[in-house]
Scaffold this active site. Structure first.
Site, PDB file in Angstrom:
ATOM      1  N   THR A  77      43.228  43.386  42.803  1.00  0.00           N
ATOM      2  CA  THR A  77      41.891  43.003  43.239  1.00  0.00           C
ATOM      3  C   THR A  77      41.911  41.566  43.758  1.00  0.00           C
ATOM      4  O   THR A  77      42.635  40.725  43.230  1.00  0.00           O
ATOM      5  CB  THR A  77      40.899  43.109  42.064  1.00  0.00           C
ATOM      6  OG1 THR A  77      40.809  44.480  41.657  1.00  0.00           O
ATOM      7  CG2 THR A  77      39.516  42.604  42.437  1.00  0.00           C
ATOM      8  N   ASP A 121      49.548  42.839  43.606  1.00  0.00           N
ATOM      9  CA  ASP A 121      48.329  42.120  43.246  1.00  0.00           C
ATOM     10  C   ASP A 121      48.490  40.641  43.558  1.00  0.00           C
ATOM     11  O   ASP A 121      49.616  40.166  43.785  1.00  0.00           O
ATOM     12  CB  ASP A 121      48.025  42.312  41.756  1.00  0.00           C
ATOM     13  CG  ASP A 121      46.561  42.038  41.403  1.00  0.00           C
ATOM     14  OD1 ASP A 121      45.779  41.668  42.308  1.00  0.00           O
ATOM     15  OD2 ASP A 121      46.208  42.208  40.223  1.00  0.00           O
ATOM     16  N   GLY A 122      47.387  39.932  43.591  1.00  0.00           N
ATOM     17  CA  GLY A 122      47.402  38.489  43.803  1.00  0.00           C
ATOM     18  C   GLY A 122      47.352  37.741  42.488  1.00  0.00           C
ATOM     19  O   GLY A 122      47.573  38.311  41.412  1.00  0.00           O
ATOM     20  N   ALA A 123      47.041  36.451  42.557  1.00  0.00           N
ATOM     21  CA  ALA A 123      46.917  35.626  41.360  1.00  0.00           C
ATOM     22  C   ALA A 123      46.101  34.391  41.699  1.00  0.00           C
ATOM     23  O   ALA A 123      46.001  33.985  42.859  1.00  0.00           O
ATOM     24  CB  ALA A 123      48.289  35.228  40.824  1.00  0.00           C
ATOM     25  N   GLY A 166      40.099  35.680  38.257  1.00  0.00           N
ATOM     26  CA  GLY A 166      39.023  35.034  38.987  1.00  0.00           C
ATOM     27  C   GLY A 166      38.020  36.034  39.531  1.00  0.00           C
ATOM     28  O   GLY A 166      36.830  35.738  39.647  1.00  0.00           O
ATOM     29  N   GLU A 172      43.854  45.075  35.637  1.00  0.00           N
ATOM     30  CA  GLU A 172      45.061  44.569  36.291  1.00  0.00           C
ATOM     31  C   GLU A 172      46.222  44.497  35.311  1.00  0.00           C
ATOM     32  O   GLU A 172      47.351  44.866  35.639  1.00  0.00           O
ATOM     33  CB  GLU A 172      44.778  43.183  36.880  1.00  0.00           C
ATOM     34  CG  GLU A 172      43.841  43.223  38.071  1.00  0.00           C
ATOM     35  CD  GLU A 172      43.376  41.860  38.531  1.00  0.00           C
ATOM     36  OE1 GLU A 172      42.868  41.755  39.654  1.00  0.00           O
ATOM     37  OE2 GLU A 172      43.526  40.882  37.769  1.00  0.00           O
ATOM     38  N   LYS A 189      48.313  28.439  45.536  1.00  0.00           N
ATOM     39  CA  LYS A 189      48.208  28.981  44.174  1.00  0.00           C
ATOM     40  C   LYS A 189      49.384  28.576  43.284  1.00  0.00           C
ATOM     41  O   LYS A 189      49.391  28.909  42.096  1.00  0.00           O
ATOM     42  CB  LYS A 189      48.131  30.517  44.235  1.00  0.00           C
ATOM     43  CG  LYS A 189      47.012  31.063  45.110  1.00  0.00           C
ATOM     44  CD  LYS A 189      45.655  30.641  44.608  1.00  0.00           C
ATOM     45  CE  LYS A 189      44.534  31.129  45.505  1.00  0.00           C
ATOM     46  NZ  LYS A 189      44.418  32.587  45.570  1.00  0.00           N
TER      47      LYS A 189
END
Length: 220
Positions: A28, A81-83, A96, A103, A121
């Protein structure tokens, strides 16, 4: 290069890890949204995707990608996924967007976790970004007091409820020099669903987009 362009570039790099016929875990956030758009136009044919949030589910369905419940999927080959933060050891802060619990479940169910970020990041030590903690509603005040005892400054995320019907407390000023120990300690507090530290299940690979191109932090 704009941050939005960097997200697109790292999304394209992640596509190289995706194979036809995969049942893919999808996270997400804005970088993942870029990944979904690139995936939709890539010609890759997936068996389906396991989604970490209602927002991602909507985007996947709009892209014509079948969404599969994790309970019917078994272990996944790959999770993208992101971070919100990444340290040099591939440990992360996530949440966030408020989807940290799902996740973390999908990351745990996946044989390989590839995290995609832009260089903004990357940090030497986690903790500049406030640590999200998902809590059941009745435990909000209790968990907040425990965070104060740990040296943190907790703040309820206003007007927000997770897809699981819970609340998010964002905690600033925590000492995260030992994220493994802190993750365990916070997750043992009654009322905590999980915290946004991904130290026990860190990323297997982090793809980082910067002005000079894509670089990889990998366990291999």
């Amino acid at each position: 290069m704009s941050q939005e362009r960097l997200k697109i570039e790292v999304a394209k790099a992640a596509l190289k890890r995706v194979e036809d016929g995969m049942l893919l875990g999808v996270g997400t956030g804005s970088t993942v949204n870029a990944f979904i758009r690139e995936l939709a136009s890539s010609g890759i044919r997936l068996e389906g995707a396991v989604s970490s949030s209602e927002a991602t589910t909507g985007l996947l369905r709009e892209a014509g990608i079948r969404v599969v419940d994790l309970n019917h999927a078994g272990d996944l080959a790959l999770y993208i996924d992101g971070a919100d933060e990444v340290d040099p050891h591939r440990r992360l802060i996530k949440g966030g967007g408020g989807a940290l619990t799902r996740e973390k479940i999908i990351a745990g169910a996946s044989r390989r976790f590839v995290c995609i970020v832009d260089e903004s990041k990357c940090v030497k030590v986690l903790g500049e970004f406030p640590l999200p903690i998902e809590v059941i509603p009745m435990a909000r005040a209790f968990v907040s007091r425990q965070m104060v005892k740990l040296g943190g400054r907790p703040e309820l995320r206003e007007d927000f409820m997770t897809d699981n019907g819970n609340l998010i407390i964002d905690v600033r000023q925590l000492d995260l020099i030992d994220p493994l120990k802190t993750e365990t300690r916070i997750n043992q507090i009654p009322g905590v669903v999980t915290c946004g530290l991904f130290a026990h299940r860190r990323a297997d690979e982090v793809l980082i987009a910067g002005e000079s191109g894509i670089r990889s932090l990998s366990s291999e």
